[in-house]
Design an enzyme around this catalytic site. Sequence first.
Site, PDB file in Angstrom:
ATOM      1  N   ASP A 145      78.960  46.391  56.936  1.00 37.23           N
ATOM      2  CA  ASP A 145      80.498  46.540  56.738  1.00 37.23           C
ATOM      3  C   ASP A 145      80.797  46.173  55.562  1.00 37.23           C
ATOM      4  OD1 ASP A 145      82.857  46.509  58.127  1.00 37.23           O
ATOM      5  OD2 ASP A 145      83.009  44.370  58.746  1.00 37.23           O
TER       6      ASP A 145
ATOM      7  N   HIS B  25      93.253  42.740  58.059  1.00 37.02           N
ATOM      8  CA  HIS B  25      91.957  41.925  58.176  1.00 37.02           C
ATOM      9  C   HIS B  25      92.384  40.431  58.583  1.00 37.02           C
ATOM     10  CE1 HIS B  25      89.230  44.749  55.967  1.00 37.02           C
ATOM     11  NE2 HIS B  25      88.756  44.820  57.263  1.00 37.02           N
TER      12      HIS B  25
HETATM   13 ZN   LIG Z   1      87.208  45.551  57.867  1.00 36.48          ZN
END
Ligand SMILES: [Zn+2]
Length: 279
Positions: free
Chosen positions: A84, A179
């Site tokens: 990620d 986020h």
């Molecule tokens: Zn992300």
Amino acid sequence: MLVNGKEMLMNAKHNHKAIFHFNINNLEWTKWILEKCNELNEPVILGVSENAISYMGGYNVIVSVVKSLINDLNISIPVCLHLDHGKSVESCKKAIDAGFTSVMIDLSKLSLEDNINETKKVVLYAKEKEVSVEAEIGSMGSINNNNFDLGNKTNLSDCLKFVNETNVDSIAPAVGTIHGIYKGELNIDYKLIENISNSIEIPLVLHGGSGLSNDILKKCIKSGITKININSDLQYEWSLGVREYLNNNKEVIDPRKIISSGEDKFKKMLENKININKQ
Ligand SMILES: [Zn+2]
């Protein structure tokens, strides 16, 4: 079975469903995600950030843990192991060499041209090993100590150029999510998701899926999102369980009991998200 992300995402795209990417941080989280997704018979993407990789000991450790759990727990669903937000070509190569089946190269902070050129290097390396590649374009918002930055949404023509030139397998456009868990109204650009989805073949990824209601997530899927990344929602639920347990059991010292005290809430959140596909 450890697989790359291509087939599961293309299948989901054709069926207007979403594949969930859940971030892992340790052995227990990995085990719980695999157990729950296997029970629900849903393919899953295990996302690992570079920080989580350092925390757990390295790229090889992650691959060994995931492969061993799949084997020892008789996991029969397709599982994709995904880096990620890989921050460099080198980091993606390390993940690929260790056995990750998918990588994200996130150079969205660079200029479009530089982002394209660096991403191409990752795609070239990954394709040889049948590893899928996700990239990011535009800049995602983020939240840190209550300061938030809403980022810059992706522009459609940049997105088309990027996808055509890099040949990535999936793309994460910045569409207004951030986020972390943001307690306010976000201005998600569903029209932009729809326009991008109608203009390209490859699946679209939604980062910052935590903190969004299931209705909003369903609307995102309807607009053309195929992969939804969830991290903070799991952290939040797990920590609630652990905090409650520690408050009620002041004498406990067994780390297995402490870590597992968040398992029920963690698994309930996981199931709640996955069931969006069934609603
Ligand atoms: Zn992300």
